[in-house]
Motif scaffolding. Structure first.
Motif, PDB file in Angstrom:
ATOM      1  N   ASP A  66     -19.129 -33.012   8.508  1.00 40.18           N
ATOM      2  CA  ASP A  66     -17.871 -32.946   9.452  1.00 40.18           C
ATOM      3  C   ASP A  66     -17.551 -34.244   9.713  1.00 40.18           C
ATOM      4  N   ASP A  67     -18.483 -35.426   9.886  1.00 41.75           N
ATOM      5  CA  ASP A  67     -18.202 -36.759  10.473  1.00 41.75           C
ATOM      6  C   ASP A  67     -17.252 -37.392   9.414  1.00 41.75           C
ATOM      7  N   ALA A 112     -12.307 -39.383   7.629  1.00 42.55           N
ATOM      8  CA  ALA A 112     -11.221 -39.616   6.718  1.00 42.55           C
ATOM      9  C   ALA A 112      -9.699 -39.290   7.495  1.00 42.55           C
ATOM     10  N   LEU A 113      -9.754 -37.912   8.072  1.00 43.70           N
ATOM     11  CA  LEU A 113      -8.499 -37.487   8.682  1.00 43.70           C
ATOM     12  C   LEU A 113      -8.151 -38.264   9.699  1.00 43.70           C
TER      13      LEU A 113
END
Length: 218
Positions: free
Chosen positions: A207-208, A213-214
């Motif tokens: 998730d991290d 990245a997003l």
């Protein structure tokens, strides 16, 4: 660029009454050809808006979400032309209440990304009325909670009321069984492989890694 400069707009940016979403064939298909523009500075167009608001209030436009967006546009254009909700209600064709015009004009003023989901049928227009009652980023977060979860219009109304009473949206959504920020995505196998590998070797949660990245991408 600061974080504040990167924040997306939380209100409408396009001119009031313009069928920016309603006229987008990608979103509304053949309905795009029927999109009506309401110009608050054109007397004839304002008259058309007044007639449309009256028909909308009498449920004569149809129950399609596209026609509801047309009614919302007419409400917003009439308010802009008359400079007040009360004057707009008085100008509308028939017995139209101030609260009716206020609610739907606010839907027209939602940011484009939210209105696109209304046009696509992902957010019921009646739910959009309550999303429009909250401000700032909460508008987006509540809208995405509707898109990604089975929230009812009653849930959205409850959430908007709670936020306006001072509760945080995250707490309200959790009470409704929604995990804020939770999204299920499907990745191409090679991307999924590399994500899991990178997360493992860097001793981080996937998730991290995705969030970082997003964050850089967006």
């Amino acid at each position: 660029m600061t974080d504040e400069e990167r924040l997306p707009p939380t209100d409408r940016e396009s001119p009031v009454g313009e069928p920016v979403v309603r006229g987008d064939e990608r979103l509304t298909g053949e309905h795009a050809r029927e999109a009506v523009s309401f110009d608050p500075d054109d007397p004839d167009s304002v008259t058309e808006a007044a007639d449309t608001v009256g028909a909308f209030a009498r449920n004569e436009l149809g129950d399609s979400h596209i026609y509801m967006l047309r009614g919302a546009a007419a409400c917003a254009a009439l308010v802009r032309a008359q400079n007040s909700y009360k004057a707009a209600a008085e100008r509308a064709d028939g017995d139209v209440g101030v609260s009716f015009i206020r609610k739907w004009a606010r839907v027209h003023d939602l940011p484009r990304a939210v209105r696109e989901h209304v046009a696509a049928g992902h957010i019921p227009p009646t739910a959009a009325k309550h999303i429009a009652r909250v401000g700032g980023d909460d508008r987006y977060l509540l809208a995405w909670a509707v898109v990604d979860n089975d929230l009812t219009v009653r849930d959205v109304r409850q959430a908007a009321s709670a936020v306006n009473d001072g509760e945080t949206l995250d707490d309200v959504l959790e009470e409704l069984g929604v995990t804020p920020g939770e999204l299920t995505v499907t990745l191409p196998s090679p991307v999924y492989r590399d994500l899991r590998r990178h997360a493992t070797v860097s001793d981080r949660d996937a998730d991290d890694v995705v969030a970082d990245a997003l964050r850089d991408y967006l």
